[in-house]
Design a protein around this motif. Structure first.
Motif, mmCIF file in Angstrom:
data_model
loop_
_atom_site.group_PDB
_atom_site.id
_atom_site.type_symbol
_atom_site.label_atom_id
_atom_site.label_comp_id
_atom_site.label_asym_id
_atom_site.label_seq_id
_atom_site.Cartn_x
_atom_site.Cartn_y
_atom_site.Cartn_z
ATOM 1 N N MET A 1 0.854 -1.196 0.000
ATOM 2 C CA MET A 1 0.000 0.000 0.000
ATOM 3 C C MET A 1 0.888 1.244 0.000
ATOM 4 S SD MET A 1 -3.181 1.154 2.422
ATOM 5 C CE MET A 1 -3.933 -0.408 2.243
ATOM 6 N N SER A 2 0.436 2.248 -0.719
ATOM 7 C CA SER A 2 1.166 3.519 -0.706
ATOM 8 C C SER A 2 0.156 4.630 -0.445
ATOM 9 C CB SER A 2 1.886 3.745 -2.032
ATOM 10 O OG SER A 2 0.960 3.822 -3.085
ATOM 11 N N ARG A 3 0.630 5.799 -0.406
ATOM 12 C CA ARG A 3 -0.272 6.917 -0.116
ATOM 13 C C ARG A 3 0.117 8.128 -0.954
ATOM 14 N NH1 ARG A 3 1.433 9.021 5.903
ATOM 15 N NH2 ARG A 3 3.645 9.378 5.476
ATOM 16 N N ILE A 4 -0.876 8.922 -1.233
ATOM 17 C CA ILE A 4 -0.677 10.149 -1.997
ATOM 18 C C ILE A 4 -1.406 11.285 -1.279
ATOM 19 C CG2 ILE A 4 -0.408 8.975 -4.224
ATOM 20 C CD1 ILE A 4 -3.298 9.760 -4.877
ATOM 21 N N PRO A 5 -0.986 12.521 -1.490
ATOM 22 C CA PRO A 5 -1.677 13.637 -0.845
ATOM 23 C C PRO A 5 -2.988 13.954 -1.557
ATOM 24 C CG PRO A 5 0.113 14.454 -2.182
ATOM 25 C CD PRO A 5 0.194 12.950 -2.236
ATOM 26 N N TRP A 6 -3.902 14.523 -0.814
ATOM 27 C CA TRP A 6 -5.212 14.917 -1.336
ATOM 28 C C TRP A 6 -5.518 16.313 -0.783
ATOM 29 C CZ3 TRP A 6 -9.667 16.014 1.565
ATOM 30 C CH2 TRP A 6 -10.849 16.165 0.823
ATOM 31 N N VAL A 7 -6.016 17.199 -1.652
ATOM 32 C CA VAL A 7 -6.343 18.572 -1.252
ATOM 33 C C VAL A 7 -7.855 18.744 -1.132
ATOM 34 C CG1 VAL A 7 -6.257 21.004 -1.951
ATOM 35 C CG2 VAL A 7 -4.270 19.528 -2.349
ATOM 36 N N ASP A 8 -8.303 19.229 0.009
ATOM 37 C CA ASP A 8 -9.707 19.615 0.158
ATOM 38 C C ASP A 8 -9.866 20.994 -0.468
ATOM 39 O OD1 ASP A 8 -12.220 20.448 0.876
ATOM 40 O OD2 ASP A 8 -12.104 19.597 2.899
ATOM 41 N N GLU A 44 8.155 11.292 0.090
ATOM 42 C CA GLU A 44 7.131 11.593 1.096
ATOM 43 C C GLU A 44 7.582 12.691 2.058
ATOM 44 O OE1 GLU A 44 5.305 8.440 3.178
ATOM 45 O OE2 GLU A 44 4.510 7.483 1.373
ATOM 46 N N VAL A 45 8.870 12.720 2.362
ATOM 47 C CA VAL A 45 9.372 13.758 3.278
ATOM 48 C C VAL A 45 9.106 15.155 2.706
ATOM 49 C CG1 VAL A 45 11.475 14.754 4.232
ATOM 50 C CG2 VAL A 45 11.098 12.301 4.371
ATOM 51 N N LYS A 46 9.303 15.290 1.412
ATOM 52 C CA LYS A 46 9.080 16.596 0.782
ATOM 53 C C LYS A 46 7.594 16.938 0.743
ATOM 54 C CE LYS A 46 10.531 19.273 -3.259
ATOM 55 N NZ LYS A 46 11.306 19.252 -4.521
ATOM 56 N N ILE A 47 6.784 15.933 0.436
ATOM 57 C CA ILE A 47 5.335 16.156 0.428
ATOM 58 C C ILE A 47 4.847 16.511 1.825
ATOM 59 C CG2 ILE A 47 3.099 15.073 0.007
ATOM 60 C CD1 ILE A 47 4.493 13.356 -2.165
ATOM 61 N N GLN A 48 5.419 15.847 2.822
ATOM 62 C CA GLN A 48 5.009 16.132 4.209
ATOM 63 C C GLN A 48 5.301 17.583 4.572
ATOM 64 O OE1 GLN A 48 3.391 13.801 6.385
ATOM 65 N NE2 GLN A 48 2.946 15.804 7.299
ATOM 66 N N LEU A 49 6.418 18.109 4.087
ATOM 67 C CA LEU A 49 6.734 19.512 4.360
ATOM 68 C C LEU A 49 5.669 20.425 3.759
ATOM 69 C CD1 LEU A 49 10.607 19.630 3.842
ATOM 70 C CD2 LEU A 49 9.350 19.916 5.994
ATOM 71 N N ALA A 50 5.198 20.082 2.565
ATOM 72 C CA ALA A 50 4.136 20.870 1.939
ATOM 73 C C ALA A 50 2.847 20.771 2.755
ATOM 74 C CB ALA A 50 3.907 20.390 0.507
ATOM 75 N N ILE A 51 2.549 19.553 3.224
ATOM 76 C CA ILE A 51 1.352 19.353 4.047
ATOM 77 C C ILE A 51 1.456 20.182 5.328
ATOM 78 C CG2 ILE A 51 0.135 17.658 5.476
ATOM 79 C CD1 ILE A 51 0.776 15.568 3.303
ATOM 80 N N ASP A 52 2.602 20.110 5.971
ATOM 81 C CA ASP A 52 2.783 20.826 7.240
ATOM 82 C C ASP A 52 2.742 22.340 7.040
ATOM 83 O OD1 ASP A 52 3.060 18.362 8.441
ATOM 84 O OD2 ASP A 52 5.251 18.451 8.551
ATOM 85 N N GLY A 53 3.112 22.801 5.850
ATOM 86 C CA GLY A 53 3.165 24.234 5.602
ATOM 87 C C GLY A 53 1.838 24.846 5.186
ATOM 88 N N CYS A 54 0.835 24.014 4.928
ATOM 89 C CA CYS A 54 -0.460 24.561 4.494
ATOM 90 C C CYS A 54 -1.101 25.324 5.650
ATOM 91 C CB CYS A 54 -1.370 23.428 4.018
ATOM 92 S SG CYS A 54 -3.026 24.011 3.575
ATOM 93 N N PRO A 55 -1.396 26.608 5.465
ATOM 94 C CA PRO A 55 -1.893 27.423 6.579
ATOM 95 C C PRO A 55 -3.300 27.051 7.040
ATOM 96 C CG PRO A 55 -1.894 28.694 4.551
ATOM 97 C CD PRO A 55 -1.181 27.404 4.253
ATOM 98 N N VAL A 56 -4.046 26.331 6.221
ATOM 99 C CA VAL A 56 -5.395 25.933 6.639
ATOM 100 C C VAL A 56 -5.528 24.410 6.781
ATOM 101 C CG1 VAL A 56 -6.524 28.000 5.747
ATOM 102 C CG2 VAL A 56 -6.213 26.024 4.239
ATOM 103 N N CYS A 58 -5.379 21.848 4.831
ATOM 104 C CA CYS A 58 -6.372 21.207 3.963
ATOM 105 C C CYS A 58 -5.764 20.137 3.054
ATOM 106 C CB CYS A 58 -7.136 22.241 3.158
ATOM 107 S SG CYS A 58 -6.202 23.048 1.857
ATOM 108 N N ILE A 59 -4.525 19.708 3.353
ATOM 109 C CA ILE A 59 -3.912 18.612 2.598
ATOM 110 C C ILE A 59 -3.771 17.416 3.538
ATOM 111 C CG2 ILE A 59 -2.037 17.916 1.085
ATOM 112 C CD1 ILE A 59 -1.186 20.875 0.964
ATOM 113 N N GLN A 60 -4.210 16.275 3.071
ATOM 114 C CA GLN A 60 -4.160 15.048 3.865
ATOM 115 C C GLN A 60 -3.555 13.924 3.035
ATOM 116 O OE1 GLN A 60 -8.221 14.166 4.742
ATOM 117 N NE2 GLN A 60 -8.676 16.251 5.415
ATOM 118 N N TRP A 61 -3.058 12.901 3.718
ATOM 119 C CA TRP A 61 -2.649 11.675 3.039
ATOM 120 C C TRP A 61 -3.865 10.815 2.789
ATOM 121 C CZ3 TRP A 61 1.903 11.313 0.873
ATOM 122 C CH2 TRP A 61 3.014 11.950 1.419
#
Ligand code: SF4
Length: 64
Positions: A1-8, A44-56, A58-61
């Motif tokens: 199984m893998s995971r990808i980011p999703w934007v609300d 994933e580490v780079k994507i996680q940084l983007a997720i953590d940086g979202c001010p609202v 709204c990005i989830q795995w």
């Protein structure tokens, strides 16, 4: 199984920070909100940084 980011997109405020953090994964779409166009385009580490940086937060795995 893998995971990808999703934007609300209902919550996205179009700040573009995720696109700047991981342009291989996120881009601004037709509605001027972020969209994932290549969910495995960066480590994933780079994507996680983007997720953590979202001010609202709204990005989830999502498992795929
Ligand atoms: S960082 Fe969050 S609010 Fe900003 S463009 Fe990306 S998804 Fe939208």
């Amino acid at each position: 199984m893998s995971r990808i980011p999703w934007v609300d997109q209902e919550l996205c405020i179009s700040c573009t920070l995720c696109v700047q953090a991981a342009p291989e994964v996120f881009r601004m779409g037709d509605k001027n909100v972020s969209q994932v166009y290549n969910g495995t385009g960066a480590p994933e580490v780079k994507i996680q940084l983007a997720i953590d940086g979202c001010p609202v937060s709204c990005i989830q795995w999502r498992d795929v």
